[in-house]
Design a protein around this motif. Structure first.
Motif, mmCIF file in Angstrom:
data_model
loop_
_atom_site.group_PDB
_atom_site.id
_atom_site.type_symbol
_atom_site.label_atom_id
_atom_site.label_comp_id
_atom_site.label_asym_id
_atom_site.label_seq_id
_atom_site.Cartn_x
_atom_site.Cartn_y
_atom_site.Cartn_z
ATOM 1 N N MET A 203 0.854 -1.188 0.000
ATOM 2 C CA MET A 203 0.000 0.000 0.000
ATOM 3 C C MET A 203 0.890 1.238 0.000
ATOM 4 S SD MET A 203 -3.017 -1.273 2.599
ATOM 5 C CE MET A 203 -1.872 -2.020 3.776
ATOM 6 N N LYS A 204 0.650 2.137 -0.955
ATOM 7 C CA LYS A 204 1.522 3.287 -1.168
ATOM 8 C C LYS A 204 1.028 4.510 -0.409
ATOM 9 C CE LYS A 204 2.593 1.667 -5.857
ATOM 10 N NZ LYS A 204 2.575 1.995 -7.304
ATOM 11 N N ASN A 205 1.972 5.400 -0.085
ATOM 12 C CA ASN A 205 1.653 6.711 0.497
ATOM 13 C C ASN A 205 0.818 6.601 1.765
ATOM 14 O OD1 ASN A 205 2.887 7.952 -1.821
ATOM 15 N ND2 ASN A 205 0.989 7.586 -2.941
ATOM 16 N N VAL A 206 1.205 5.684 2.675
ATOM 17 C CA VAL A 206 0.399 5.492 3.880
ATOM 18 C C VAL A 206 0.478 6.680 4.827
ATOM 19 C CG1 VAL A 206 0.603 2.985 3.742
ATOM 20 C CG2 VAL A 206 2.254 4.271 5.115
ATOM 21 N N ALA A 207 1.529 7.500 4.703
ATOM 22 C CA ALA A 207 1.688 8.660 5.581
ATOM 23 C C ALA A 207 2.387 9.770 4.830
ATOM 24 C CB ALA A 207 2.471 8.282 6.839
ATOM 25 N N LYS A 208 2.142 11.000 5.274
ATOM 26 C CA LYS A 208 2.802 12.163 4.687
ATOM 27 C C LYS A 208 4.146 12.419 5.356
ATOM 28 C CE LYS A 208 -1.447 14.608 3.334
ATOM 29 N NZ LYS A 208 -2.234 15.859 3.478
ATOM 30 N N ASP A 209 5.033 13.074 4.620
ATOM 31 C CA ASP A 209 6.315 13.564 5.154
ATOM 32 C C ASP A 209 7.212 12.443 5.680
ATOM 33 O OD1 ASP A 209 5.455 16.214 4.641
ATOM 34 O OD2 ASP A 209 4.380 16.241 6.551
ATOM 35 N N VAL A 210 7.141 11.271 5.053
ATOM 36 C CA VAL A 210 8.020 10.166 5.428
ATOM 37 C C VAL A 210 9.292 10.252 4.594
ATOM 38 C CG1 VAL A 210 8.286 7.660 5.485
ATOM 39 C CG2 VAL A 210 6.091 8.698 6.077
ATOM 40 N N SER A 211 10.431 10.083 5.244
ATOM 41 C CA SER A 211 11.711 10.169 4.543
ATOM 42 C C SER A 211 12.649 9.087 5.057
ATOM 43 C CB SER A 211 12.348 11.540 4.750
ATOM 44 O OG SER A 211 13.679 11.565 4.255
ATOM 45 N N VAL A 212 13.459 8.527 4.158
ATOM 46 C CA VAL A 212 14.445 7.520 4.552
ATOM 47 C C VAL A 212 15.795 8.150 4.862
ATOM 48 C CG1 VAL A 212 13.346 5.645 3.287
ATOM 49 C CG2 VAL A 212 15.046 7.080 2.125
ATOM 50 N N THR A 213 15.841 9.487 4.907
ATOM 51 C CA THR A 213 17.113 10.177 5.163
ATOM 52 C C THR A 213 17.004 11.239 6.259
ATOM 53 O OG1 THR A 213 16.664 11.809 3.406
ATOM 54 C CG2 THR A 213 17.897 9.835 2.776
ATOM 55 N N ASP A 214 15.893 11.252 7.011
ATOM 56 C CA ASP A 214 15.694 12.332 7.994
ATOM 57 C C ASP A 214 16.153 11.967 9.394
ATOM 58 O OD1 ASP A 214 13.750 10.503 8.655
ATOM 59 O OD2 ASP A 214 12.055 11.896 8.542
ATOM 60 N N GLY A 215 16.693 10.753 9.583
ATOM 61 C CA GLY A 215 17.154 10.357 10.917
ATOM 62 C C GLY A 215 16.029 10.024 11.876
ATOM 63 N N LYS A 216 14.830 9.812 11.334
ATOM 64 C CA LYS A 216 13.678 9.484 12.171
ATOM 65 C C LYS A 216 12.886 8.349 11.532
ATOM 66 C CE LYS A 216 13.017 14.130 14.098
ATOM 67 N NZ LYS A 216 12.058 15.253 14.271
ATOM 68 N N LEU A 217 12.077 7.681 12.369
ATOM 69 C CA LEU A 217 11.106 6.701 11.894
ATOM 70 C C LEU A 217 9.707 7.239 12.168
ATOM 71 C CD1 LEU A 217 12.846 3.522 13.366
ATOM 72 C CD2 LEU A 217 12.784 4.172 10.951
ATOM 73 N N ASP A 218 8.713 6.697 11.488
ATOM 74 C CA ASP A 218 7.323 7.128 11.658
ATOM 75 C C ASP A 218 6.507 5.974 12.210
ATOM 76 O OD1 ASP A 218 6.530 9.826 9.720
ATOM 77 O OD2 ASP A 218 8.503 8.927 9.518
ATOM 78 N N LEU A 219 5.746 6.245 13.255
ATOM 79 C CA LEU A 219 4.838 5.245 13.818
ATOM 80 C C LEU A 219 3.410 5.600 13.451
ATOM 81 C CD1 LEU A 219 4.763 3.449 17.180
ATOM 82 C CD2 LEU A 219 2.761 4.818 16.556
ATOM 83 N N LEU A 220 2.686 4.609 12.961
ATOM 84 C CA LEU A 220 1.255 4.731 12.713
ATOM 85 C C LEU A 220 0.547 3.649 13.514
ATOM 86 C CD1 LEU A 220 1.137 5.116 8.816
ATOM 87 C CD2 LEU A 220 0.985 6.947 10.488
ATOM 88 N N ALA A 221 -0.478 4.033 14.269
ATOM 89 C CA ALA A 221 -1.286 3.061 15.014
ATOM 90 C C ALA A 221 -2.754 3.332 14.722
ATOM 91 C CB ALA A 221 -1.012 3.159 16.514
ATOM 92 N N ILE A 222 -3.490 2.287 14.357
ATOM 93 C CA ILE A 222 -4.924 2.434 14.106
ATOM 94 C C ILE A 222 -5.651 2.222 15.427
ATOM 95 C CG2 ILE A 222 -6.927 1.577 12.847
ATOM 96 C CD1 ILE A 222 -5.084 0.690 10.630
ATOM 97 N N ARG A 223 -6.271 3.289 15.912
ATOM 98 C CA ARG A 223 -6.944 3.256 17.208
ATOM 99 C C ARG A 223 -8.167 2.333 17.167
ATOM 100 N NH1 ARG A 223 -5.303 7.788 20.273
ATOM 101 N NH2 ARG A 223 -4.280 9.432 19.043
ATOM 102 N N LYS A 224 -8.567 1.874 18.347
ATOM 103 C CA LYS A 224 -9.792 1.091 18.467
ATOM 104 C C LYS A 224 -10.963 1.914 17.958
ATOM 105 C CE LYS A 224 -12.618 -1.427 21.832
ATOM 106 N NZ LYS A 224 -12.779 -1.806 23.254
ATOM 107 N N CYS A 225 -11.762 1.317 17.090
ATOM 108 C CA CYS A 225 -12.902 2.020 16.509
ATOM 109 C C CYS A 225 -13.890 0.996 15.977
ATOM 110 C CB CYS A 225 -12.455 2.965 15.378
ATOM 111 S SG CYS A 225 -11.598 2.137 14.017
ATOM 112 N N GLY A 226 -15.021 1.462 15.513
ATOM 113 C CA GLY A 226 -16.012 0.572 14.938
ATOM 114 C C GLY A 226 -15.596 0.072 13.564
ATOM 115 N N ILE A 227 -16.257 -0.995 13.120
ATOM 116 C CA ILE A 227 -15.934 -1.579 11.824
ATOM 117 C C ILE A 227 -16.065 -0.571 10.679
ATOM 118 C CG2 ILE A 227 -16.614 -3.312 10.117
ATOM 119 C CD1 ILE A 227 -15.001 -4.429 12.394
ATOM 120 N N PRO A 228 -17.105 0.296 10.649
ATOM 121 C CA PRO A 228 -17.189 1.268 9.546
ATOM 122 C C PRO A 228 -15.970 2.194 9.481
ATOM 123 C CG PRO A 228 -19.309 1.092 10.642
ATOM 124 C CD PRO A 228 -18.329 0.338 11.496
ATOM 125 N N SER A 229 -15.499 2.681 10.641
ATOM 126 C CA SER A 229 -14.328 3.555 10.654
ATOM 127 C C SER A 229 -13.079 2.797 10.236
ATOM 128 C CB SER A 229 -14.122 4.155 12.050
ATOM 129 O OG SER A 229 -15.199 5.000 12.403
#
Length: 300
Positions: A203-229
């Motif tokens: 899956m492409k473009n899962v997050a904005k402003d992601v870089s492999v050269t910025d010295g940082k990693l990005d965490l994404l967590a999908i919060r608890k929510c209903g099935i529609p969300s």
């Protein structure tokens, strides 16, 4: 004549790479480059390190899926082999190569490799192990290890989606404590991913402003929510839309993470089985050189 070692997985993807091997050898010979072949085994490729040291190549090429690249990167970095790495995506999933767009025009990419152009890129590290693209845990992250190899070779990415549909009734959120550069976040989440690039699970473009050269990693967590969300987030991911700014998604950029849960969770590193939580994850800036166009990751 330049020499490059080709670290290739003969069974990755549809097990078809070996049928392309002769044309690849010819393509590099036209560029005055000799390929030295290292055929990977299912287990125990540590002798690759001696192979590289004895042959003294100018660089290394890894041909296979994300797991093959993961293994090659770990063998190189752990053993102090600081040579440029070329990625020839030929597996079921080729997320890092897709992010860098280095496989869209292979003849052009071979020219870049022949020219010796490379960029230094970050890696993630957990304990003694490195990951080039993603560390994850939670809902669906174990599917890659549960899909039968024969089905995966026959159906490719579709095998993962078929398996994933069968997991929907088992979806449940888990409690997480996430410390990012000293700041604590507590939540219930279906899953989390710590990413180096913006392509995860094909899956492409899962997050904005992601870089492999910025010295940082990005965490994404999908919060608890209903099935529609949850389905809305999933639909955006499949459509290639970033979800990092959605209210059901926690997005953090940091150099270091500590992730804990009261439930037992197995992690996944680049599609390979990783350690159980808790995880301490650190960014290793500019840890590896990757063949690419220095002006923009093979004109990314």
């Amino acid at each position: 004549m330049k020499k490059l070692v080709l670290f290739y997985n003969p069974v990755s993807g549809h097990a078809a790479f070996k049928n392309k091997l002769d044309s690849m050898i010819e393509a590099f010979q036209r560029r005055n480059i000799l390929l030295l072949l290292y055929r990977t085994k299912k287990e125990g490729n540590e002798d690759f390190v001696d192979f590289v040291r004895e042959t003294q190549p100018e660089g290394v090429l890894a041909a296979g899926g994300d797991g093959t690249v993961h293994e090659c990167v770990n063998l190189m970095v752990k053993n102090g082999i600081d040579l440029p790495l070329g990625i020839i995506g030929s597996g079921t999933s080729n997320d890092f190569a897709t992010y860098l767009k280095i496989n869209e025009d292979m003849e052009r990419y071979f020219d870049i490799i022949a020219s010796g152009k490379f960029c230094r890129m970050d890696l993630g590290k957990i304990g003694e192990d490195y990951f080039i693209n993603v560390a994850s845990a939670g809902m669906m992250t174990g599917i890659a290890h549960e899909v039968d190899a024969r089905l995966k070779n026959a159906m490719g990415k579709m095998a993962y989606y078929i398996k994933g549909l069968g997991e929907i009734p088992k979806f449940h959120a888990v409690p997480l404590k996430i410390e990012a550069d000293g700041v604590l976040h507590e939540l219930e989440a279906f899953l989390f991913v710590v990413i180096n690039s913006a392509v995860v699970g094909s899956m492409k473009n899962v997050a904005k402003d992601v870089s492999v050269t910025d010295g940082k990693l990005d965490l994404l967590a999908i919060r608890k929510c209903g099935i529609p969300s949850l389905m809305a987030v999933t639909a955006d991911l499949i459509a290639g839309k970033p979800v990092s700014e959605k209210d059901k998604v926690l997005h953090i950029q940091a150099e270091n993470f500590r992730i804990e849960s009261t439930e037992p969770l197995q992690s996944d590193l680049d599609g390979e089985i990783g350690p159980m939580l808790p995880l301490t994850i650190e960014t290793v800036p500019q840890a590896i050189a990757v063949y690419c166009d220095a002006q923009g990751y093979a004109e990314r």
